[in-house]
Design a protein around this motif. Structure first.
Motif, PDB file in Angstrom:
ATOM      1  N   ARG A 172      23.804 -79.895 -48.609  1.00  0.00           N
ATOM      2  CA  ARG A 172      22.376 -79.461 -47.586  1.00  0.00           C
ATOM      3  C   ARG A 172      21.462 -78.105 -48.497  1.00  0.00           C
ATOM      4  N   THR A 173      19.791 -78.570 -48.460  1.00  0.00           N
ATOM      5  CA  THR A 173      19.269 -77.818 -48.502  1.00  0.00           C
ATOM      6  C   THR A 173      19.057 -76.861 -47.288  1.00  0.00           C
ATOM      7  N   ASP A 174      19.387 -75.627 -47.989  1.00  0.00           N
ATOM      8  CA  ASP A 174      19.298 -74.755 -45.798  1.00  0.00           C
ATOM      9  C   ASP A 174      17.908 -74.256 -46.501  1.00  0.00           C
ATOM     10  N   LEU A 175      17.857 -73.683 -44.913  1.00  0.00           N
ATOM     11  CA  LEU A 175      16.264 -73.100 -44.552  1.00  0.00           C
ATOM     12  C   LEU A 175      15.576 -72.582 -45.945  1.00  0.00           C
ATOM     13  N   VAL A 176      16.515 -71.291 -46.122  1.00  0.00           N
ATOM     14  CA  VAL A 176      15.348 -70.408 -47.437  1.00  0.00           C
ATOM     15  C   VAL A 176      14.795 -71.155 -47.915  1.00  0.00           C
ATOM     16  N   ALA A 177      15.402 -72.342 -48.098  1.00  0.00           N
ATOM     17  CA  ALA A 177      15.082 -72.353 -49.487  1.00  0.00           C
ATOM     18  C   ALA A 177      14.406 -74.146 -49.489  1.00  0.00           C
ATOM     19  N   HIS A 178      13.731 -74.228 -48.014  1.00  0.00           N
ATOM     20  CA  HIS A 178      12.364 -74.992 -47.702  1.00  0.00           C
ATOM     21  C   HIS A 178      11.456 -74.532 -47.605  1.00  0.00           C
ATOM     22  N   LEU A 179      11.664 -73.513 -46.742  1.00  0.00           N
ATOM     23  CA  LEU A 179      10.619 -72.317 -46.717  1.00  0.00           C
ATOM     24  C   LEU A 179      10.198 -72.063 -48.416  1.00  0.00           C
ATOM     25  N   GLU A 180      10.820 -71.576 -49.224  1.00  0.00           N
ATOM     26  CA  GLU A 180      10.418 -71.431 -50.623  1.00  0.00           C
ATOM     27  C   GLU A 180       9.877 -72.203 -51.079  1.00  0.00           C
ATOM     28  N   GLU A 181      10.447 -73.437 -51.044  1.00  0.00           N
ATOM     29  CA  GLU A 181       9.609 -74.783 -51.524  1.00  0.00           C
ATOM     30  C   GLU A 181       7.730 -75.595 -50.571  1.00  0.00           C
ATOM     31  N   GLN A 182       8.162 -74.850 -49.387  1.00  0.00           N
ATOM     32  CA  GLN A 182       6.474 -75.099 -48.395  1.00  0.00           C
ATOM     33  C   GLN A 182       5.626 -74.143 -48.685  1.00  0.00           C
ATOM     34  N   ALA A 183       6.434 -72.814 -49.165  1.00  0.00           N
ATOM     35  CA  ALA A 183       4.903 -71.843 -49.476  1.00  0.00           C
ATOM     36  C   ALA A 183       4.089 -72.394 -50.232  1.00  0.00           C
ATOM     37  N   PRO A 184       4.572 -72.973 -51.242  1.00  0.00           N
ATOM     38  CA  PRO A 184       2.748 -73.686 -52.359  1.00  0.00           C
ATOM     39  C   PRO A 184       1.955 -74.270 -51.609  1.00  0.00           C
ATOM     40  N   THR A 185       2.165 -74.913 -50.745  1.00  0.00           N
ATOM     41  CA  THR A 185       1.765 -75.701 -49.869  1.00  0.00           C
ATOM     42  C   THR A 185       0.780 -75.372 -48.619  1.00  0.00           C
ATOM     43  N   ARG A 186       0.787 -73.483 -48.561  1.00  0.00           N
ATOM     44  CA  ARG A 186      -0.016 -73.447 -47.279  1.00  0.00           C
ATOM     45  C   ARG A 186      -0.586 -72.308 -48.147  1.00  0.00           C
ATOM     46  N   LEU A 187      -1.545 -71.335 -47.132  1.00  0.00           N
ATOM     47  CA  LEU A 187      -2.465 -70.148 -47.983  1.00  0.00           C
ATOM     48  C   LEU A 187      -2.004 -69.355 -47.528  1.00  0.00           C
ATOM     49  N   PRO A 188      -1.588 -68.586 -49.212  1.00  0.00           N
ATOM     50  CA  PRO A 188      -0.754 -67.957 -49.551  1.00  0.00           C
ATOM     51  C   PRO A 188      -0.896 -66.548 -48.672  1.00  0.00           C
ATOM     52  N   GLU A 189      -1.847 -65.959 -48.045  1.00  0.00           N
ATOM     53  CA  GLU A 189      -2.157 -64.694 -47.430  1.00  0.00           C
ATOM     54  C   GLU A 189      -1.429 -64.696 -46.588  1.00  0.00           C
ATOM     55  N   ARG A 242       4.294 -66.055 -41.531  1.00  0.00           N
ATOM     56  CA  ARG A 242       4.704 -67.884 -40.834  1.00  0.00           C
ATOM     57  C   ARG A 242       5.936 -67.131 -41.159  1.00  0.00           C
ATOM     58  N   HIS A 243       6.654 -65.892 -41.793  1.00  0.00           N
ATOM     59  CA  HIS A 243       7.828 -65.975 -41.940  1.00  0.00           C
ATOM     60  C   HIS A 243       8.129 -64.995 -40.921  1.00  0.00           C
ATOM     61  N   ALA A 244       7.305 -63.920 -40.552  1.00  0.00           N
ATOM     62  CA  ALA A 244       7.720 -63.147 -39.747  1.00  0.00           C
ATOM     63  C   ALA A 244       8.205 -63.734 -38.662  1.00  0.00           C
ATOM     64  N   VAL A 278       4.397 -71.743 -35.017  1.00  0.00           N
ATOM     65  CA  VAL A 278       4.899 -71.079 -35.310  1.00  0.00           C
ATOM     66  C   VAL A 278       5.165 -71.326 -37.247  1.00  0.00           C
ATOM     67  N   GLY A 279       5.434 -72.980 -36.734  1.00  0.00           N
ATOM     68  CA  GLY A 279       6.062 -73.851 -38.683  1.00  0.00           C
ATOM     69  C   GLY A 279       4.764 -74.340 -39.312  1.00  0.00           C
ATOM     70  N   SER A 280       3.570 -74.561 -38.330  1.00  0.00           N
ATOM     71  CA  SER A 280       2.342 -74.709 -38.751  1.00  0.00           C
ATOM     72  C   SER A 280       1.653 -73.479 -39.393  1.00  0.00           C
ATOM     73  N   VAL A 281       2.147 -72.237 -39.310  1.00  0.00           N
ATOM     74  CA  VAL A 281       0.796 -70.836 -40.263  1.00  0.00           C
ATOM     75  C   VAL A 281       1.177 -71.430 -41.577  1.00  0.00           C
ATOM     76  N   GLY A 282       0.070 -71.160 -41.830  1.00  0.00           N
ATOM     77  CA  GLY A 282      -0.094 -71.567 -43.148  1.00  0.00           C
ATOM     78  C   GLY A 282      -0.981 -72.974 -43.766  1.00  0.00           C
ATOM     79  N   ALA A 289       7.896 -61.147 -44.740  1.00  0.00           N
ATOM     80  CA  ALA A 289       7.764 -61.061 -44.022  1.00  0.00           C
ATOM     81  C   ALA A 289       6.504 -60.137 -43.662  1.00  0.00           C
ATOM     82  N   GLU A 290       5.654 -60.799 -42.720  1.00  0.00           N
ATOM     83  CA  GLU A 290       4.007 -59.654 -42.621  1.00  0.00           C
ATOM     84  C   GLU A 290       3.865 -59.764 -41.171  1.00  0.00           C
ATOM     85  N   VAL A 291       3.260 -58.938 -40.023  1.00  0.00           N
ATOM     86  CA  VAL A 291       3.289 -58.940 -39.210  1.00  0.00           C
ATOM     87  C   VAL A 291       2.114 -58.127 -39.192  1.00  0.00           C
ATOM     88  N   ARG A 292       0.721 -59.058 -38.960  1.00  0.00           N
ATOM     89  CA  ARG A 292      -0.135 -58.441 -39.311  1.00  0.00           C
ATOM     90  C   ARG A 292      -1.508 -58.879 -37.723  1.00  0.00           C
TER      91      ARG A 292
END
Length: 467
Positions: free
Chosen positions: A35-52, A57-59, A292-296, A464-467
């Motif tokens: 099983r690919t855990d949640l944190v690993a999935h988030l790391e895999e998806q991050a490069p497809t999102r706006l980095p800033e 999203r994580h927050a 939530v999931g769409s952020v980025g 994670a960062e709440v702005r």
């Protein structure tokens, strides 16, 4: 056109599916050994999102187990794929948690209750949407302080409503199924005797707010007039006008890029709707953070103007990435999925919703970074409304679960075979009991995933960062 199977033959297909997946097996949580855990999935998806925006999203996901679950559709897709399926295919919403149901206006300006998020829509086994819904109901109940038994009752109520709705659709004429819809006034009248006075007031307030939440209201909130010209307000990081994102010359280039995108998108609209769009001209655009999931993901709001400054149209232009279900759905249930991801979202929405936005369309363009990207377009906030999930008590959650269950059955009956589905589900409580069992087990897993995300943020592995 070839002859269709008889109702008896279709029912036999549903009963045969019980051999492949007996009712009690629906309650089992079969997880992949690797099983690919949640944190690993988030790391895999991050490069497809706006980095800033990735830390935001994580927050948002770290706020609660339910919020984490909402952003973890990819993780659950992999988990669902590890077990056997019924083989009874429908057009899946792909992310049918309870917050992705709500109110919106039909083209006839009737207020409907329906599914309203289709980013992950894809063909697949019908039970996957039901499992996503029931687990979210349990998580919502727990967040509201309800005991496990009451949460289980809400999940069971959703499946019973789905079962009974599908049994009804199995007996209806094809056109009756297609035209079925949950008009809010009719739903309120149907539930009137089952609601407390407090619940009736809450529903009335939600409906009234949705009816007021039209284009003009959104325009007054999101736009302002400066030197006699309308423009979108700045509310970073949620809404950032292009003038604040980029220098003036580059902002002008982005505006030209958006105008080209909209010109191409117009070709995907029905001819009369294309003519309607042509009565509006471009005014301004801004980047917007959504969900939530769409952020980025890349999402824009576009301000258009008709006759004058008091005749606005607000469109949302949202990037469509591949569905999280695409890599895991059994191949025999997939046929003719559009290669344009925006078109996939639009086609799924039109198929599942009782009525869709007249401005719903898609376009593929070369993005600002030079990469080819798919987008879909729809109106922003056209009489949209949603239940206050965090305020639902046990009886309110159960009523909401029943409404979501029936709505999901109606959506599935439009693309799947209601006769076969009803035959599989049967009339007893074996399926509701099994899926309630699954929902509780998966909610436990989702809570552990949330704890792992919070720990990863604390340890610095995830930012994670709440702005």
């Amino acid at each position: 056109m070839s002859p269709l199977p008889t109702p008896q033959e279709r029912a036999d297909l549903g009963r045969a599916a019980r051999e492949r997946l007996p009712h009690d097996r629906l309650g089992r949580l079969d997880l992949p050994a690797d099983r690919t855990d949640l944190v690993a999935h988030l790391e895999e998806q991050a490069p497809t999102r706006l980095p800033e925006l990735v830390p935001l999203r994580h927050a948002r996901m770290s706020a609660s187990a339910l919020a984490c679950y909402r952003g973890a559709a990819a993780t659950m897709a992999g988990d669902l794929a590890a077990g056997p399926t019924t083989g009874l295919g429908v057009q899946l919403c792909g992310d049918a948690h309870l917050s992705n149901f709500g109110l919106f206006a039909s083209p006839e300006r009737r207020l409907l209750f329906d599914l309203n998020d289709f980013d992950e829509t894809y063909p697949g086994p019908f039970e996957w949407d039901l499992k996503r819904l029931t687990a979210s109901l349990v998580l919502a109940g727990r967040a509201n302080g309800l005991g496990r038994n009451r949460c289980r009752k809400a999940a069971r109520a959703a499946v019973r409503s789905y079962r009974d709705g599908m049994a009804d659709f199995a007996t209806r004429r094809t056109l009756e199924v297609w035209y079925a819809r949950a008009e809010v006034d009719a739903v309120r009248k149907l539930l009137q005797g089952r609601m407390t006075e407090r619940q009736r007031r809450g529903v009335a307030a939600t409906v009234d707010k949705a009816r007021r939440s039209d284009t003009l209201r959104a325009w007054r909130k999101l736009a302002e007039t400066v030197d006699g010209r309308a423009r979108l307000r700045s509310d970073p990081p949620l809404v950032v006008p292009v003038r604040d994102l980029l220098p003036e010359v580059e902002a002008s280039q982005v505006a030209d890029w958006m105008a080209g995108l909209l010109d191409g998108y117009a070709a995907t609209l029905r001819e009369d709707h294309r003519a309607l769009l042509g009565r509006f001209g471009f005014v301004d655009l801004a980047r917007k953070v959504v969900g939530v999931g769409s952020v980025g993901t890349r999402c824009w709001i576009v301000l258009l103007q008709g006759r004058d400054a008091h005749d606005p149209l607000l469109l949302q232009v949202k990037e469509a990435q591949p569905s999280v279900l695409a890599p895991v759905v059994p191949a025999d249930l997939v046929a003719d999925v559009p290669r344009n991801e925006g078109e996939r979202v639009v086609a799924g929405q039109r198929l599942m919703q009782a009525a869709s936005d007249v401005f719903l369309g898609w376009q593929r363009v070369r993005g600002l970074d030079g990469q080819q990207r798919d987008f879909y377009v729809r109106q922003l906030r056209d009489m949209k409304g949603s239940a206050a999930i965090e305020r639902l008590d046990a009886s309110g959650l159960r009523l909401y679960a029943e409404l979501c269950g029936w709505t999901l059955a109606r959506a599935h009956a439009r693309s799947g075979d209601p006769v076969a589905l009803a035959a599989y589900l049967g009339r007893g409580d074996a399926v509701p009991e099994a899926l309630a069992e699954f929902a509780g087990a998966y909610a436990d897993l989702a809570e552990r995933d949330h704890a792992a995300l919070v720990a990863a943020i604390h340890d610095g592995r995830v930012r994670a960062e709440v702005r």
